[in-house]
Enzyme design. Structure first.
Site, PDB file in Angstrom:
ATOM      1  N   ASP A  89       9.086  -6.090 -11.024  1.00 11.21           N
ATOM      2  CA  ASP A  89       8.858  -4.653 -11.167  1.00 11.21           C
ATOM      3  C   ASP A  89       9.984  -4.128 -12.054  1.00 11.21           C
ATOM      4  O   ASP A  89      11.164  -4.278 -11.728  1.00 11.21           O
ATOM      5  CB  ASP A  89       8.936  -4.002  -9.771  1.00 11.21           C
ATOM      6  CG  ASP A  89       8.083  -2.770  -9.652  1.00 11.21           C
ATOM      7  OD1 ASP A  89       8.088  -1.965 -10.586  1.00 11.21           O
ATOM      8  OD2 ASP A  89       7.422  -2.614  -8.604  1.00 11.21           O
ATOM      9  N   ASP A 190       6.956   0.427 -13.800  1.00 11.63           N
ATOM     10  CA  ASP A 190       6.885   1.576 -12.903  1.00 11.63           C
ATOM     11  C   ASP A 190       6.730   2.887 -13.692  1.00 11.63           C
ATOM     12  O   ASP A 190       7.499   3.132 -14.636  1.00 11.63           O
ATOM     13  CB  ASP A 190       8.198   1.605 -12.104  1.00 11.63           C
ATOM     14  CG  ASP A 190       8.228   2.647 -11.016  1.00 11.63           C
ATOM     15  OD1 ASP A 190       7.473   2.510 -10.049  1.00 11.63           O
ATOM     16  OD2 ASP A 190       9.025   3.611 -11.147  1.00 11.63           O
ATOM     17  N   GLU A 245       2.014   1.031 -14.704  1.00 11.90           N
ATOM     18  CA  GLU A 245       1.553   2.071 -13.782  1.00 11.90           C
ATOM     19  C   GLU A 245       1.525   3.376 -14.561  1.00 11.90           C
ATOM     20  O   GLU A 245       2.568   3.879 -14.994  1.00 11.90           O
ATOM     21  CB  GLU A 245       2.503   2.188 -12.593  1.00 11.90           C
ATOM     22  CG  GLU A 245       2.026   3.215 -11.575  1.00 11.90           C
ATOM     23  CD  GLU A 245       3.114   3.684 -10.619  1.00 11.90           C
ATOM     24  OE1 GLU A 245       2.765   4.176  -9.541  1.00 11.90           O
ATOM     25  OE2 GLU A 245       4.303   3.574 -10.963  1.00 11.90           O
ATOM     26  N   HIS A 308       1.934  -0.071  -2.143  1.00 13.13           N
ATOM     27  CA  HIS A 308       3.002   0.368  -1.238  1.00 13.13           C
ATOM     28  C   HIS A 308       3.213   1.885  -1.259  1.00 13.13           C
ATOM     29  O   HIS A 308       4.153   2.374  -0.640  1.00 13.13           O
ATOM     30  CB  HIS A 308       4.297  -0.338  -1.646  1.00 13.13           C
ATOM     31  CG  HIS A 308       4.749   0.087  -3.018  1.00 13.13           C
ATOM     32  ND1 HIS A 308       4.017  -0.203  -4.152  1.00 13.13           N
ATOM     33  CD2 HIS A 308       5.811   0.813  -3.439  1.00 13.13           C
ATOM     34  CE1 HIS A 308       4.607   0.317  -5.207  1.00 13.13           C
ATOM     35  NE2 HIS A 308       5.698   0.937  -4.805  1.00 13.13           N
ATOM     36  N   ASP A 309       2.378   2.601  -1.993  1.00 15.48           N
ATOM     37  CA  ASP A 309       2.546   4.054  -2.115  1.00 15.48           C
ATOM     38  C   ASP A 309       1.470   4.858  -1.407  1.00 15.48           C
ATOM     39  O   ASP A 309       1.546   6.093  -1.386  1.00 15.48           O
ATOM     40  CB  ASP A 309       2.501   4.457  -3.603  1.00 15.48           C
ATOM     41  CG  ASP A 309       3.743   4.027  -4.362  1.00 15.48           C
ATOM     42  OD1 ASP A 309       4.814   3.935  -3.748  1.00 15.48           O
ATOM     43  OD2 ASP A 309       3.622   3.776  -5.573  1.00 15.48           O
TER      44      ASP A 309
HETATM   45  C1  NOJ Z   1       6.166   4.472  -8.434  1.00 16.27           C
HETATM   46  C2  NOJ Z   1       6.450   3.462  -7.366  1.00 16.27           C
HETATM   47  O1  NOJ Z   1       5.270   2.743  -7.089  1.00 16.27           O
HETATM   48  C3  NOJ Z   1       6.977   4.234  -6.177  1.00 16.27           C
HETATM   49  O2  NOJ Z   1       7.104   3.428  -5.035  1.00 16.27           O
HETATM   50  C4  NOJ Z   1       8.309   4.845  -6.543  1.00 16.27           C
HETATM   51  O3  NOJ Z   1       8.753   5.665  -5.487  1.00 16.27           O
HETATM   52  C5  NOJ Z   1       8.183   5.684  -7.807  1.00 16.27           C
HETATM   53  N1  NOJ Z   1       7.413   5.069  -8.829  1.00 16.27           N
HETATM   54  C6  NOJ Z   1       9.546   5.980  -8.379  1.00 16.27           C
HETATM   55  O4  NOJ Z   1      10.085   4.819  -8.954  1.00 16.27           O
END
Ligand code: NOJ
Length: 495
Positions: A89, A190, A245, A308-309
């Site tokens: 990541d 990210d 992402e 994970h979000d």
């Molecule tokens: C996206 C990530 O998936 C998330 O977990 C993170 O909090 C934010 N970006 C900030 O890096």
């Protein structure tokens, strides 16, 4: 198919209750047995953990909670030996406020790295603009040391890097090279769209002033930066890949991020992750994605239901285990690269995390519950996990499900095997079929290879088309045109 590991939650090997690299290495056999092609590891770098690793204070060191560089090299070597790729990541939009770059930047207005971040005077004692931060509050924090505000689209502990500064570009390319030289196969980038910022940092208009920028910022300056990043990957031998992402609302908005085949190799498409349990909505979103991505440079799709979000998809669908099976059948029969989030192959639900046990500033603790590996008291973990176990932990551990041919784990494995042996399934065209209400049905085709998928989102059995020309490829019984409530089947031509 790529498999996301959130290392803190995967498996603890040293007894501190937090998952680590040795834990991942110990379960590579699970991934190989399942049929995974590669893993994406959420951040493992040194970090104060304000955002559990998405606040990086040293991009080129392993955080001690996960192990050390020797553990990483061993994991990478064993993964490669077993035919698994490894993606890290990469967090380009921001660093930790403890990163030496930011420490220097904040030290004085004249600091050499001052402009590696965004420092601005306020407007009459107020922040420089009206931007909001992703976890709440404004996107600017006042710093007494130099009497200016700094920008952070996430936590104050995550100041935004200024990619308009050549030093940032060069250093972040250096981070990529460091890991590519070590042998990684690529990166998940990210919130990578956020590195392109309007240099005037204008106010957000109207209602947009109420929300953070993550889902709306779409500035053209991202594209030359992405081409530069791509050229770093392209300068390496072998297939090195960057999957970005980009949290923009529609599939059409993702297409520019593939460039002319010279920006991101792949871009996450969250349109199914954001969809409700509704066959016609899924049909419409898949059709819309296919149309948008095929329109330009033949962009390769990426599908995902959980990460994970976000609450796990089974949790989002009301906890129904059958729905999780139907969703898996669709996810793994679409064109492109599907991503699994560790534990979805076990049909896990989010943990119910009491307020006092919550640790995440974004309240995402539930989907980060530890993975149960066996039916012993500790479920394979050496220490008491950092978050509570998910529900049904006594029956949904990996070992028990592996012993049960009818489990969702075996369904994932069969779907992945079917996908591997069928060009139609992984790369073929996608055509929506006529189907009864509540049923999502489509045909996939590549040359002479064909498959049909019938997915009943409703609870009642339905009579679908049965012309005797199709037999079950993945599914529970012979195909006579009838589909049970909340059931799905993959068909192949008879004979
Ligand atoms: C996206 C990530 O998936 C998330 O977990 C993170 O909090 C934010 N970006 C900030 O890096």
């Amino acid at each position: 198919m790529l498999y996301q590991i959130y290392p803190r939650s995967f498996l603890d090997s040293d007894g501190d209750g937090v998952g680590d690299l040795e834990g991942v290495r110990a379960r590579l056999d699970h991934l190989r047995w399942l049929g995974v092609d590669g893993v994406w590891l959420s951040p493992i770098y040194r970090s104060p953990m304000a955002d559990f690793g998405y606040d990086v204070s040293d991009h080129c060191a392993i955080d001690p909670v996960f192990g050390d560089m020797e553990d990483f090299d061993r994991l990478l070597g064993e993964a490669h030996a077993g035919g698994l790729r490894v993606l890290l990541d990469w967090v380009p939009n921001h660093t930790s406020d403890r990163h030496p770059w930011f420490v220097e930047s904040r030290s004085s207005r004249e600091a050499a790295k001052r402009d590696w971040y965004f420092w601005r005077d306020g407007r009459d004692g107020k922040p420089p603009n009206n931007w909001r931060a992703a976890f709440g509050g404004r996107a600017w924090t006042w710093d007494d040391a130099t009497d200016q505000w700094y920008l952070h689209l996430f936590l104050p502990e995550q100041p935004d890097l200024n990619w308009a500064h050549p030093g940032v570009v060069e250093s972040m390319h250096g981070v990529l090279r460091f890991w590519l030289d070590r042998g990684v196969d690529g990166f998940r980038a990210d919130v990578v769209h956020l590195i392109g910022k309007d240099p005037t940092l204008p106010d957000q208009p109207g209602a947009l002033a109420e929300i953070d920028l993550v889902g709306v910022q779409d500035h053209p300056s991202a594209h030359p930066l992405l081409r530069g990043i791509r050229s770093v990957l392209d300068s390496y031998a072998g297939d090195r890949v960057m999957v970005g992402e980009v949290n923009l609302g529609t599939p059409a908005q993702l297409v520019p991020y593939y460039g002319a085949g010279d920006e991101l190799h792949m871009v996450f498409n969250f349109s199914l992750l954001w969809a409700s349990w509704d066959a016609s909505q899924w049909a419409q979103r898949i059709a819309e994605s296919e149309a948008a991505l095929a329109s330009s440079h033949d962009a390769w799709p990426v599908w995902v239901l959980s990460n994970h979000d976000t609450p796990r998809h089974r949790t989002r669908y009301g906890g129904d285990a059958g729905r999780a099976r139907v969703a898996a059948t669709v996810l793994l029969t679409l064109r492109g690269t599907p991503f699994l989030y560790a534990g979805e192959e076990l049909g896990l639900l989010d943990a119910d995390v009491p307020e006092a046990a919550r640790v995440d500033p974004g309240r995402r603790d539930g989907c980060r519950a530890p993975i149960p590996w066996d039916d012993t008291a500790g479920h394979g973990w050496r220490g008491e996990p950092w978050l509570p176990w998910p529900p049904e932990v006594d029956e949904r551990d990996a070992a028990s499900l592996r012993a049960d041919e009818g489990s969702i784990l075996h369904l994932y494995r069969r779907l992945l095997a079917a996908r591997r042996r069928s060009a139609a399934l992984h790369a073929g065209t996608w055509k929506l079929l006529d189907a009864p209400a509540g049923v999502l049905a489509y045909e996939r085709e590549a040359g002479s290879d064909k498959r049909q998928v019938w997915a009943n989102f409703g609870e009642e059995p339905v009579l679908c088309r049965a012309d005797g020309q199709w037999v079950v490829d993945v599914g529970s019984r012979e195909w006579d045109g009838r589909l049970g409530g909340t059931d799905a089947v993959v068909l192949r031509p008879a004979g």
